[in-house]
Scaffold this motif. Structure first.
Motif, PDB file in Angstrom:
ATOM      1  N   GLY A   1      24.719   0.593  56.987  1.00 37.65           N
ATOM      2  CA  GLY A   1      25.196   0.756  55.956  1.00 37.65           C
ATOM      3  C   GLY A   1      24.034   1.588  54.994  1.00 37.65           C
ATOM      4  O   GLY A   1      23.218   2.129  55.286  1.00 37.65           O
ATOM      5  N   THR A   2      24.464   1.357  53.656  1.00 38.64           N
ATOM      6  CA  THR A   2      23.570   2.325  52.611  1.00 38.64           C
ATOM      7  C   THR A   2      23.208   1.451  51.560  1.00 38.64           C
ATOM      8  O   THR A   2      23.625   0.209  51.252  1.00 38.64           O
ATOM      9  CB  THR A   2      24.440   3.512  51.762  1.00 38.64           C
ATOM     10  OG1 THR A   2      25.512   2.990  51.373  1.00 38.64           O
ATOM     11  CG2 THR A   2      25.035   4.378  53.019  1.00 38.64           C
ATOM     12  N   VAL A   3      21.975   1.719  51.143  1.00 34.54           N
ATOM     13  CA  VAL A   3      21.465   1.017  49.919  1.00 34.54           C
ATOM     14  C   VAL A   3      21.208   2.178  48.737  1.00 34.54           C
ATOM     15  O   VAL A   3      21.064   3.264  49.241  1.00 34.54           O
ATOM     16  CB  VAL A   3      20.097   0.648  50.198  1.00 34.54           C
ATOM     17  CG1 VAL A   3      20.357  -0.739  50.903  1.00 34.54           C
ATOM     18  CG2 VAL A   3      19.145   1.185  50.924  1.00 34.54           C
ATOM     19  N   THR A   4      21.155   1.929  47.542  1.00 37.05           N
ATOM     20  CA  THR A   4      20.691   3.006  46.588  1.00 37.05           C
ATOM     21  C   THR A   4      19.454   3.275  46.334  1.00 37.05           C
ATOM     22  O   THR A   4      19.338   4.471  45.723  1.00 37.05           O
ATOM     23  CB  THR A   4      21.386   2.197  45.176  1.00 37.05           C
ATOM     24  OG1 THR A   4      20.623   1.231  44.746  1.00 37.05           O
ATOM     25  CG2 THR A   4      22.677   2.051  45.202  1.00 37.05           C
TER      26      THR A   4
ATOM     27  N   GLU B   1      23.262  -4.142  46.584  1.00 37.01           N
ATOM     28  CA  GLU B   1      24.617  -4.011  46.758  1.00 37.01           C
ATOM     29  C   GLU B   1      25.148  -4.470  48.245  1.00 37.01           C
ATOM     30  O   GLU B   1      25.448  -3.580  49.076  1.00 37.01           O
ATOM     31  CB  GLU B   1      25.140  -2.698  46.550  1.00 37.01           C
ATOM     32  CG  GLU B   1      25.214  -2.165  45.060  1.00 37.01           C
ATOM     33  CD  GLU B   1      25.847  -0.968  44.648  1.00 37.01           C
ATOM     34  OE1 GLU B   1      26.719  -0.533  45.383  1.00 37.01           O
ATOM     35  OE2 GLU B   1      25.082  -0.186  43.889  1.00 37.01           O
TER      36      GLU B   1
ATOM     37  N   TYR C   1      24.526 -12.595  54.685  1.00 37.68           N
ATOM     38  CA  TYR C   1      25.088 -12.036  53.483  1.00 37.68           C
ATOM     39  C   TYR C   1      24.964 -12.838  52.144  1.00 37.68           C
ATOM     40  O   TYR C   1      24.618 -12.266  51.137  1.00 37.68           O
ATOM     41  CB  TYR C   1      26.530 -11.795  53.645  1.00 37.68           C
ATOM     42  CG  TYR C   1      27.191 -10.648  54.113  1.00 37.68           C
ATOM     43  CD1 TYR C   1      27.162  -9.315  53.618  1.00 37.68           C
ATOM     44  CD2 TYR C   1      27.862 -10.672  55.413  1.00 37.68           C
ATOM     45  CE1 TYR C   1      27.626  -8.132  54.133  1.00 37.68           C
ATOM     46  CE2 TYR C   1      28.379  -9.646  55.958  1.00 37.68           C
ATOM     47  CZ  TYR C   1      28.387  -8.396  55.121  1.00 37.68           C
ATOM     48  OH  TYR C   1      28.672  -7.178  55.689  1.00 37.68           O
TER      49      TYR C   1
ATOM     50  N   GLN D   1      22.117   5.804  49.962  1.00 34.87           N
ATOM     51  CA  GLN D   1      23.250   6.471  49.706  1.00 34.87           C
ATOM     52  C   GLN D   1      23.072   7.793  48.655  1.00 34.87           C
ATOM     53  O   GLN D   1      22.012   7.747  47.816  1.00 34.87           O
ATOM     54  CB  GLN D   1      24.134   5.673  49.175  1.00 34.87           C
ATOM     55  CG  GLN D   1      25.378   6.153  48.640  1.00 34.87           C
ATOM     56  CD  GLN D   1      26.298   5.050  47.882  1.00 34.87           C
ATOM     57  OE1 GLN D   1      25.730   3.962  47.684  1.00 34.87           O
ATOM     58  NE2 GLN D   1      27.435   5.478  47.423  1.00 34.87           N
TER      59      GLN D   1
ATOM     60  N   LEU E   1      19.606   0.907  57.975  1.00 29.68           N
ATOM     61  CA  LEU E   1      20.030   1.244  56.866  1.00 29.68           C
ATOM     62  C   LEU E   1      19.839   2.641  56.222  1.00 29.68           C
ATOM     63  O   LEU E   1      18.698   3.161  56.739  1.00 29.68           O
ATOM     64  CB  LEU E   1      19.509   0.350  55.732  1.00 29.68           C
ATOM     65  CG  LEU E   1      20.240  -1.244  55.878  1.00 29.68           C
ATOM     66  CD1 LEU E   1      19.465  -2.040  54.902  1.00 29.68           C
ATOM     67  CD2 LEU E   1      21.638  -1.184  55.625  1.00 29.68           C
TER      68      LEU E   1
ATOM     69  N   GLY F   1      27.594  -5.306  49.558  1.00 31.44           N
ATOM     70  CA  GLY F   1      29.111  -4.815  49.873  1.00 31.44           C
ATOM     71  C   GLY F   1      28.966  -3.509  50.732  1.00 31.44           C
ATOM     72  O   GLY F   1      29.793  -3.041  51.381  1.00 31.44           O
ATOM     73  N   SER F   2      27.811  -2.603  50.591  1.00 25.51           N
ATOM     74  CA  SER F   2      27.620  -1.666  51.329  1.00 25.51           C
ATOM     75  C   SER F   2      26.880  -1.867  52.515  1.00 25.51           C
ATOM     76  O   SER F   2      26.564  -0.831  53.334  1.00 25.51           O
ATOM     77  CB  SER F   2      26.675  -0.555  50.506  1.00 25.51           C
ATOM     78  OG  SER F   2      27.670  -0.280  49.244  1.00 25.51           O
ATOM     79  N   ILE F   3      26.740  -2.955  52.879  1.00 23.36           N
ATOM     80  CA  ILE F   3      25.812  -3.348  54.032  1.00 23.36           C
ATOM     81  C   ILE F   3      26.694  -4.101  54.950  1.00 23.36           C
ATOM     82  O   ILE F   3      27.267  -5.209  54.739  1.00 23.36           O
ATOM     83  CB  ILE F   3      24.624  -4.025  53.721  1.00 23.36           C
ATOM     84  CG1 ILE F   3      23.644  -3.230  52.942  1.00 23.36           C
ATOM     85  CG2 ILE F   3      23.655  -4.443  55.078  1.00 23.36           C
ATOM     86  CD1 ILE F   3      22.660  -3.926  52.211  1.00 23.36           C
ATOM     87  N   SER F   4      26.927  -3.750  56.184  1.00 25.87           N
ATOM     88  CA  SER F   4      27.568  -4.495  57.368  1.00 25.87           C
ATOM     89  C   SER F   4      26.458  -5.157  58.286  1.00 25.87           C
ATOM     90  O   SER F   4      25.340  -4.703  58.412  1.00 25.87           O
ATOM     91  CB  SER F   4      28.263  -3.659  58.275  1.00 25.87           C
ATOM     92  OG  SER F   4      27.630  -2.855  59.170  1.00 25.87           O
TER      93      SER F   4
END
Length: 121
Positions: free
Chosen positions: A85-88, A68, A58, A116, A113, A70-73
Motif C-alpha cells: 500500500g501507500t503512506v503519505t 493512514e 492493523y 503516495q 509500502l 486504511g491505505s495499507i494491506s
C-alpha cells in the motif's frame, strides 16, 4: 522406530504454511506430527490465526494517528507479515514496519509500502 521419530520431529517443525497448501501429501504427512505438536493445525485454523495476526497489526497501526492504516494491506502467513500500500510520507515506511515487528506473533516483515504521490503531480 528411530527413523519414524525423526520424520515426526521434522514434520512437527515444518512451516504450517506448507500444510495449508492443501496437497494430499501434506495432509497425510501432518497426521504423525499431531500428538502434542502445536504446529499440527488444520488449514481452517491456520487461516483463522493468519487473519487474527493481520487484525493485531492493523490495531497496532491504528494507535498511530499519523498513519493512514486504511491505505495499507496486511497479509500474514505463519508469522510472516507482508505490508502493501501507500503512506503519505517517506518516513512512515520504516515506522509502519517497525510497528508491525512489535506485534506479538510477527516473526518477519516484508515491507512493500510506497509513498503516495499527490493527485496532479
Amino acid at each position: 522406530m528411530g527413523v519414524a521419530a525423526s520424520v515426526a520431529a521434522m514434520l512437527a517443525s515444518a512451516p504450517v504454511g506448507v500444510w495449508a497448501q492443501g496437497s494430499e501429501t501434506a495432509g497425510a504427512s501432518a497426521a504423525p506430527a499431531a500428538p502434542g505438536a502445536p504446529a499440527a493445525s488444520t488449514p481452517k485454523e491456520v487461516r483463522k490465526a493468519n487473519r487474527a495476526l493481520s487484525r493485531k497489526v492493523y490495531a497496532a497501526l491504528a494507535k498511530h494517528k499519523e498513519i493512514e492504516a486504511g491505505s495499507i494491506s496486511i497479509v500474514a502467513r505463519d508469522g510472516a507479515v507482508t505490508l502493501n500500500g501507500t503512506v503519505t510520507d517517506a518516513s512512515q515506511i520504516d515506522t509502519v514496519a517497525a510497528i508491525a515487528k512489535t506485534v506479538p506473533g510477527v516473526k518477519s516483515v516484508t515491507n512493500r509500502l510506497s509513498v503516495q504521490r499527490p493527485i496532479g503531480e
